[in-house]
Write an enzyme that holds these catalytic residues in place. Structure first.
Site, PDB file in Angstrom:
ATOM      1  CD  GLU A 148    -117.813  22.429 123.043  1.00  0.00           C
ATOM      2  OE1 GLU A 148    -118.587  23.310 123.753  1.00  0.00           O
ATOM      3  OE2 GLU A 148    -116.799  22.478 122.807  1.00  0.00           O
ATOM      4  CD  GLU A 153    -111.720  22.404 121.120  1.00  0.00           C
ATOM      5  OE1 GLU A 153    -111.718  23.531 121.192  1.00  0.00           O
ATOM      6  OE2 GLU A 153    -111.813  21.505 122.042  1.00  0.00           O
TER       7      GLU A 153
END
Length: 266
Positions: A148, A153
């Site tokens: 990932e 974020e």
């Protein structure tokens, strides 16, 4: 709309980039533009590029999130030249919030290059937007072994901070390889900013507005380097969950993430 071509970009930009004194001059190369999603056709996201995740965290994405992901225009639409993902406080099929999550799995999967998006983020406790990637083998190789890459974020109660992260076998969740970036003269909820990575077989560099703040190599991870395969893109706003906590009474709704464009260079 999505545009795929072999045009040469304007060339090479030399900048002094970094978040600390040990960071070195880096060459940002934008050579061959292979994909640009400009979100210039109003309505639903381009079905030739995007699919939807529908439902709650019980469908496998976990993190104790509170939203129900839908494909409704109330939660996701292209308008005014932007993709607009909106989180809402509403009762919907047993959930207290709705939002949207789209992905390019099986439609656009990229191995290496520069991948960037220009995004304006929402504000509020409990909001967790992201622009990220998963290994194209995620159906057959259980996370985190599929890999990932979290290009961006953000937690809605910290409007000057984002973070970039990689997850893999032996370095996932709380043990992931991550670094924060802080704005000093702006906020992520009031202006658009460009979030990107430059990725090759031995390095992933993370950028905000062409400023390098994080670099990860195989020697930085305690497990296998699983970033030598194609990955697909994901955009979403999660609501609540293990990392941001739940919204509170002061969290304003609805709240939207606006995406001006996504571009990929090789």
């Amino acid at each position: 709309m999505i545009k795929i071509n072999n045009l040469l970009s304007v060339g090479i930009c030399l900048l002094f980039l970094g978040c600390s004194t040990d960071e070195k001059q880096t060459v940002i190369t934008k050579k061959t533009l292979v994909m640009s999603e400009e979100f210039d056709v109003a309505g639903a996201p381009n079905p030739d590029l995007w699919s939807y995740n529908i439902g709650t965290g019980n469908n496998g994405w976990g993190n104790n999130e509170k939203q129900y992901y839908t494909d409704r225009p109330q939660n996701i639409i292209v308008e005014n030249g932007n993709l607009k993902i909106t989180a809402r406080r509403e009762l919907y099929l047993g959930s207290a919030f709705t939002s949207a999550r789209i992905l390019t799995k099986g439609k656009l999967e990229q191995k290496y290059g520069r991948i960037e998006a220009r995004i304006k983020l929402p504000l509020g406790q409990g909001l967790w937007p992201a622009f990220w990637m998963l290994g194209a083998n995620s159906d057959t190789v259980i996370w985190p072994a599929c890999g990932e890459i979290d290009i961006m974020e953000y937690l809605g109660n910290s409007p000057t901070k984002i973070f970039g992260t990689v997850h893999g076998p032996g370095y996932s969740g709380g043990e992931s390889i991550s670094k924060n970036f802080f704005l000093s003269n702006s906020r992520f909820d009031t202006d658009f900013h460009v979030f990107g990575i430059e990725w090759d077989e031995n390095k992933i560099n993370f950028y905000v507005d062409d400023f390098l703040y994080h670099s990860v190599t195989p020697s930085d991870v305690p497990g296998e380097w699983v970033f030598n395969q194609p990955f697909y893109l994901i955009l979403n706003i999660a609501v609540g969950g293990n990392l941001p906590g739940s919204p509170n009474a002061e969290t304003p709704f609805p709240q939207s993430m606006l995406v001006d464009y996504i571009r990929i260079f090789e």
